[in-house]
Design a protein around this motif. Sequence first.
Motif, PDB file in Angstrom:
ATOM      1  N   SER A   8       0.832  -1.193   0.000  1.00 52.31           N
ATOM      2  CA  SER A   8       0.000   0.000   0.000  1.00 52.31           C
ATOM      3  C   SER A   8       0.873   1.253   0.000  1.00 52.31           C
ATOM      4  O   SER A   8       1.903   1.314   0.674  1.00 52.31           O
ATOM      5  CB  SER A   8      -0.912   0.011   1.221  1.00 52.31           C
ATOM      6  N   THR A   9       0.466   2.253  -0.763  1.00 53.19           N
ATOM      7  CA  THR A   9       1.193   3.519  -0.795  1.00 53.19           C
ATOM      8  C   THR A   9       0.765   4.440   0.347  1.00 53.19           C
ATOM      9  O   THR A   9       1.395   5.478   0.577  1.00 53.19           O
ATOM     10  CB  THR A   9       0.940   4.253  -2.126  1.00 53.19           C
ATOM     11  N   ASP A  29       1.175  -0.262  -4.872  1.00 47.49           N
ATOM     12  CA  ASP A  29       2.407  -0.115  -5.645  1.00 47.49           C
ATOM     13  C   ASP A  29       3.112  -1.464  -5.707  1.00 47.49           C
ATOM     14  O   ASP A  29       2.878  -2.347  -4.872  1.00 47.49           O
ATOM     15  CB  ASP A  29       3.320   0.916  -4.979  1.00 47.49           C
TER      16      ASP A  29
END
Length: 377
Positions: free
Chosen positions: A299-300, A312
Motif C-alpha cells: 500500500s502507498t 504499488d
Amino acid sequence: MATIRKRELPSGKIVWQADYRDGGGKRRHKQFSKKGDADAFLLTARGQVRAGTHVADSASITVDKAAKLWLAQAEKNGRERATVARYKSTYELYVKPRFGATKLAALSAPAIQTFIDDLTGTMSASSLAKVHGALTSIFKHAVSRGHAAVNPARDIQMPSATRDKRRPEMPTKDELRAILKHTAARWIPFIRIAILTGMRASELRGLQWRDVAIESGVIHVRRRVDRYNEFGPPKSDAGTRDIPISDSTVAMLKAWRKECPKGEHDLVFPNGEGNIEGHANLLHRVFWPAQIAAGVTVSTGVKDEDGKPILDAKYSLHALRHAAAALFIEQGFPPKKVQSLMGHASLAMTYDVYGYLFKTEDDDRAKIAEMETALLG
C-alpha cells in the motif's frame, strides 16, 4: 635552521611562531597561540621535510581544487561515467559545503571525525561510507601529487554498520510464480533469466547473443550497460563469470531468439527497435505492472477518489537477484559456488548478505548425530 620564537602582534596578542625551511629551501613560518602546539608542529614539519612530503599551508590547495583534480583523474583513468557522476554528487552534496573552501593542510583528522559523527544517523551506513570514501580518495590523490603531506581521512573511526544491516527483501517462490504468470509474454525470458541466474539488471541489459553458449548451456557474463546506456566491464573482476542454465531455459532462449528484435549490438533483451532497453522502462513498463497484476503489492498509504487504497509494486528488479541467491543456497550450492555465481568480489560479501540462509547450527547438529549413529550405533 628551525626555531620557535615568541612574538607580540600589533593587536597586542602574544603568539609563538615556528620558523623553518621547506624541502625547496624556502623560508616558512606558522603561528600558534601555545608554545606546545608550535613545538608539535615543528617536530612534524621537520620530519615531513626530511621525507620529502611536507606541504606548507601557504602552498596548499583547497579541498575543492583537490576534488576537481581527483574527479578529472578518475575520468581520465576510464572510470565509468556513472561512477564518476556518483563521486561528484557525493562530494557536491556533503563534502563541499563543509570543507570545499578549506585548504588541505588545514584539514585535520579531528575535523573530519566531527564531520562524520555529525552525519552519523542522518543517512544509511553505506551512504556514510561513500562520503568518507570521497574524502579519503581526494586526499590519497592529493598526497600522491604532492598537494598534501598526509591523508587525515584514512584513520577515521566509522560507526558500526551492524545495526544498519537488513535482510534483503526478495519475492517468495509463490510470488515469483505469480510475477512470471502475469509478465507480458515478450518479457518472460528476461524475468526468467533474472530469477534463475541472479544477473544484475545492468548485465542483463548488456547481454549479447554471443555471450549465450546455447550448445553447452552457459551464459558468459562479460559486460554491462550503465545508466547512460554505455557498455563497460562487469562491476568487478569477479563479475566476469559463467552461469549454467538448464535445457528448458536453453529451449526458451532458442525460441526467443527467433522473435528477438534485431539491432547493431545483437542484444538478448533489447527494446522494440533492437537497441539498449532503459532500466526505468524495465521497471515502469515490465516489472512493476507484472507485480501489480499478480497482486504482489504494498500500500502507498494513499487512496483514490473512490476511497480505495492505491497499491504499488512490492519489489525492485534487484530483488530478483536476491531471490536467485536464495534459490542457489536452497539447492545446496556451497558458499564459494554462490559467490562465483553471483559475481561477488569476496566470500565475505556473500556471507554478509546471505549468511542467514545457509544451514544453521541445528542442521550441523543433525549431521553430527547421523555421524555418531553410523559410527556407534
